[in-house]
Scaffold this motif. Structure first.
Motif, short mmCIF file in Angstrom:
data_model
loop_
_atom_site.label_atom_id
_atom_site.label_comp_id
_atom_site.label_asym_id
_atom_site.label_seq_id
_atom_site.Cartn_x
_atom_site.Cartn_y
_atom_site.Cartn_z
N SER A 178 0.93 -1.16 0.13
CA SER A 178 0.05 0.14 -0.20
C SER A 178 0.93 1.21 0.19
O SER A 178 2.09 1.57 0.70
CB SER A 178 -1.05 0.01 0.94
OG SER A 178 -0.78 0.31 2.22
N LYS A 182 -3.02 4.23 -3.45
CA LYS A 182 -3.19 2.89 -3.75
C LYS A 182 -3.76 2.23 -1.90
O LYS A 182 -2.89 1.93 -1.59
CB LYS A 182 -2.95 1.75 -4.91
CG LYS A 182 -1.89 0.97 -4.45
CD LYS A 182 -1.15 0.00 -5.74
CE LYS A 182 -0.45 -1.29 -5.28
NZ LYS A 182 -1.82 -2.14 -4.63
N GLN A 183 -4.12 1.18 -1.71
CA GLN A 183 -4.34 0.23 -0.88
C GLN A 183 -3.29 -1.03 -1.21
O GLN A 183 -3.60 -1.40 -2.87
CB GLN A 183 -5.90 0.11 -0.55
CG GLN A 183 -7.23 0.61 -0.13
CD GLN A 183 -8.75 0.51 -0.59
OE1 GLN A 183 -8.54 -0.45 0.10
NE2 GLN A 183 -8.90 1.33 -1.13
N GLY A 184 -3.15 -1.51 -0.23
CA GLY A 184 -2.40 -2.83 -0.59
C GLY A 184 -2.98 -3.56 -1.15
O GLY A 184 -2.60 -4.82 -1.92
N ASN A 191 -6.38 -0.33 -9.50
CA ASN A 191 -6.72 0.66 -9.19
C ASN A 191 -6.22 2.32 -9.90
O ASN A 191 -7.48 3.67 -9.49
CB ASN A 191 -5.29 0.67 -7.83
CG ASN A 191 -5.13 2.04 -6.67
OD1 ASN A 191 -6.45 2.87 -6.15
ND2 ASN A 191 -4.90 2.65 -6.96
N HIS A 227 -9.76 5.33 0.17
CA HIS A 227 -8.52 5.69 -0.61
C HIS A 227 -8.40 4.85 -2.14
O HIS A 227 -8.57 3.85 -2.10
CB HIS A 227 -7.56 4.74 0.97
CG HIS A 227 -5.90 4.97 1.10
ND1 HIS A 227 -5.34 6.20 1.33
CD2 HIS A 227 -5.06 3.92 0.22
CE1 HIS A 227 -4.21 6.07 0.75
NE2 HIS A 227 -3.27 5.32 0.24
N ARG A 250 -12.21 2.09 0.72
CA ARG A 250 -11.83 0.60 1.01
C ARG A 250 -12.42 -0.98 1.02
O ARG A 250 -13.88 -0.67 1.38
CB ARG A 250 -11.80 1.38 2.88
CG ARG A 250 -11.42 2.45 2.80
CD ARG A 250 -9.76 2.08 4.07
NE ARG A 250 -9.14 3.12 4.17
CZ ARG A 250 -7.33 2.69 4.06
NH1 ARG A 250 -6.68 1.63 3.28
NH2 ARG A 250 -6.99 4.62 4.58
#
Ligand code: PHE
Length: 406
Positions: A178, A182-184, A191, A227, A250
Motif C-alpha cells: 500500500s 493505492k490500497q495494499g 486502482n 483510499h 476501502r
C-alpha cells in the motif's frame, strides 16, 4: 423513575448521557426540501439524477443507478461511523460535533452512512439524497442541517476488463503493497482504472451542470472510508470552493458488506453549496425560507434552467388583491396588466400573479383577480403607502386597459 425518551418518526429512543438533539433540530426532520417540487434543492437534485441516468446505461439502455431519497436520517452509530471504518477517537464522533438521540442512535452526519447497508442489499450503483445534521456554527454558508448526495459505483472484474480492454487482476499478489496512491489489496492497474474512471465521471458531472468552461482542480484528501481520496474544487467567481469529496472505497467495507471480490468508488457532495453557486444564492439560510419572494423565483424554472437569484427584501410583504371585469370592447391580456403594475408600482412591487378567474354564466363577462405583493427593499411599508400605489394601479388599469373594478 421512568427514563425520558426522544420521539422521532413515530419511534422512541431512551435518553442517556449522549442525548443532545434539541426540539429545534428535530423539527427539521421530515421537511425534505430536496423532495419538494419547485424548491431549488429539488431542481438541483433532478439535474444530478438526470446525469446519472443518462451517463450510465445498461445493456438495453436502461439506467443502472438507483436513487434513494426517502431514507430516514435516524441511523445507528455503527452505520454512520463503524461500518465506514471511522476510528473510535475521530473528532466527528464527539457530542460536540454530531447530534445523538442516545448512545446507539444519531442523526446521520453524512449520507455515506447508508453505503454499507445498500451494498449488503446487493446494490452496485446508487445515489442517496438526504438531509444531514452536524453541530456547527450558523452563518451564510453553515447551517446545522443541510443536504447531501452520496454515490457509489462498484465494478465486477468483468466490467473492469471491459473498460481496460484486456484481462486485469483486481487484486495485488503482495497485499502489503500500500502507498499514497493505492490500497495494499488492489492491483496497480485496477486502482488506476477505477481512479481515472472516478475522476472522469465526476468532472463530466460538474461540467454537465456548470458548463464546459468551469475551472476545476483536484486536491488530495483523507477520508477513513476511501483510499486514495480526493476533493474536487471548482472556481466560482474567482473563488475556489469545495465541490465534492470522493475516493476508492476501502476494500474492508466491501468485504464486510459481502462484495469482497470487487473494487469501486464513492463520492459525497453538499447540495446547498453547489446550488448556491449555481443559482447565485447568497445565504444558506434562504433554503429554509417560506417566503414566497424566495421560492417563487424557482417555481416555474425548468430543471435545466440556470438563473440568477434576485435578493429579496428583509422587510415584510404587504399583500393586496385587485379584481376587475375584463373589457368587452377590446382584447385584454394579463401581460399588459403586469406591465402596468410594473410601471406604476415600480420598486415596491415584488410579485404579481393571476390567482383567480371567473366567467359569469349569464352575461358571459370575465373577471380576473390578481394578487400584488408589495415590499420595500429598505423599510417596512405601511398600509397607507401601499394603498396609495394600489389606488394608482386601479385608476390606471381602468383608464388604460378599460377594465371595470369589482
Ligand atoms: N462523507 C463525506 C463528507 O461528508 C464525503 C465522501 C463520501 C467522501 C464518499 C468520500 C466518499 O464530507
Amino acid at each position: 423513575a421512568a427514563s425520558k425518551s426522544v420521539f422521532v418518526d413515530g419511534k422512541s429512543y431512551s435518553e442517556d448521557e449522549y442525548t443532545n438533539v434539541t426540539p429545534k433540530i428535530l423539527s427539521f426532520i421530515g421537511t425534505n426540501n430536496h423532495n419538494r417540487c419547485g424548491h431549488p434543492l429539488n431542481l438541483f437534485k433532478q439535474r444530478l439524477i438526470e446525469f446519472f441516468y443518462n451517463h450510465f446505461r445498461g445493456r438495453t439502455g436502461n439506467p443502472i443507478f438507483s436513487i434513494y431519497d426517502k431514507i430516514s436520517p435516524v441511523v445507528t452509530t455503527n452505520e454512520n461511523f463503524d461500518s465506514l471504518l471511522v476510528p473510535k477517537n475521530h473528532p466527528s464522533r464527539n457530542k460536540t460535533d454530531s447530534y445523538y438521540l442516545n448512545k446507539t442512535h444519531m442523526l446521520r452526519a453524512h449520507c455515506t452512512a447508508h453505503q454499507s447497508e445498500l451494498i449488503k442489499m446487493g446494490l452496485d450503483n446508487f445515489v442517496v439524497f438526504g438531509d444531514v445534521y452536524r453541530r456547527d456554527e450558523i452563518d451564510t454558508t453553515h447551517y446545522p442541517v443541510f443536504h447531501q448526495a452520496d454515490g457509489v459505483h462498484i465494478f465486477t472484474p468483468n466490467e473492469l476488463e471491459l473498460i481496460y480492454g484486456t484481462n486485469v487482476n483486481v487484486f495485488d499478489d503482495d497485499k502489503n503493497n500500500s502507498n499514497n496512491e493505492k490500497q495494499g489489496v488492489y492491483s496497480k492497474e485496477a486502482n488506476e482504472i477505477v481512479t481515472v474512471h472516478l475522476k472522469k465521471t465526476l468532472v463530466t458531472m460538474i461540467k454537465n451542470i456548470f458548463g464546459e468552461e468551469i475551472e476545476y482542480r483536484w486536491i488530495s484528501e483523507y477520508f477513513p472510508f476511501t483510499h486514495p481520496s480526493f476533493e474536487l474544487e471548482i472556481n466560482y467567481n474567482g473563488q475556489w470552493i469545495e465541490a465534492l469529496g470522493c475516493g476508492v472505497i476501502r476494500h474492508e467495507i466491501l468485504k464486510n458488506a459481502g462484495a469482497g471480490n470487487r473494487i469501486g468508488w464513492a463520492f459525497g457532495l453538499g447540495l446547498e453549496r453547489l446550488a448556491m453557486s449555481f443559482y447565485s444564492i447568497p445565504d444558506i439560510r434562504l433554503f429554509w425560507s417560506k417566503d414566497s419572494g424566495f421560492l417563487n423565483q424557482f417555481q416555474n424554472l425548468p430543471k435545466d434552467g440556470r438563473m440568477k437569484y434576485k435578493p429579496i427584501s428583509i422587510y415584510p410583504q404587504c399583500i393586496n388583491d385587485i379584481s376587475f371585469w375584463l373589457p368587452k370592447e377590446k382584447p385584454f391580456c394579463s401581460n399588459d396588466f403586469y406591465e402596468l403594475v410594473g410601471n406604476y408600482g415600480g420598486q415596491l412591487v415584488e410579485q404579481v400573479k393571476l390567482i383567480d378567474q371567473f366567467k359569469h354564466p349569464k352575461t358571459g363577462n370575465v373577471s380576473h383577480c390578481y394578487r400584488i405583493v408589495y415590499r420595500h427593499l429598505e423599510k417596512t411599508l405601511n398600509q397607507a403607502e401601499v394603498n396609495e400605489v394600489h389606488k394608482l394601479i386601479e385608476t390606471n388599469a381602468t383608464q388604460i386597459l378599460g377594465v371595470k373594478l369589482r
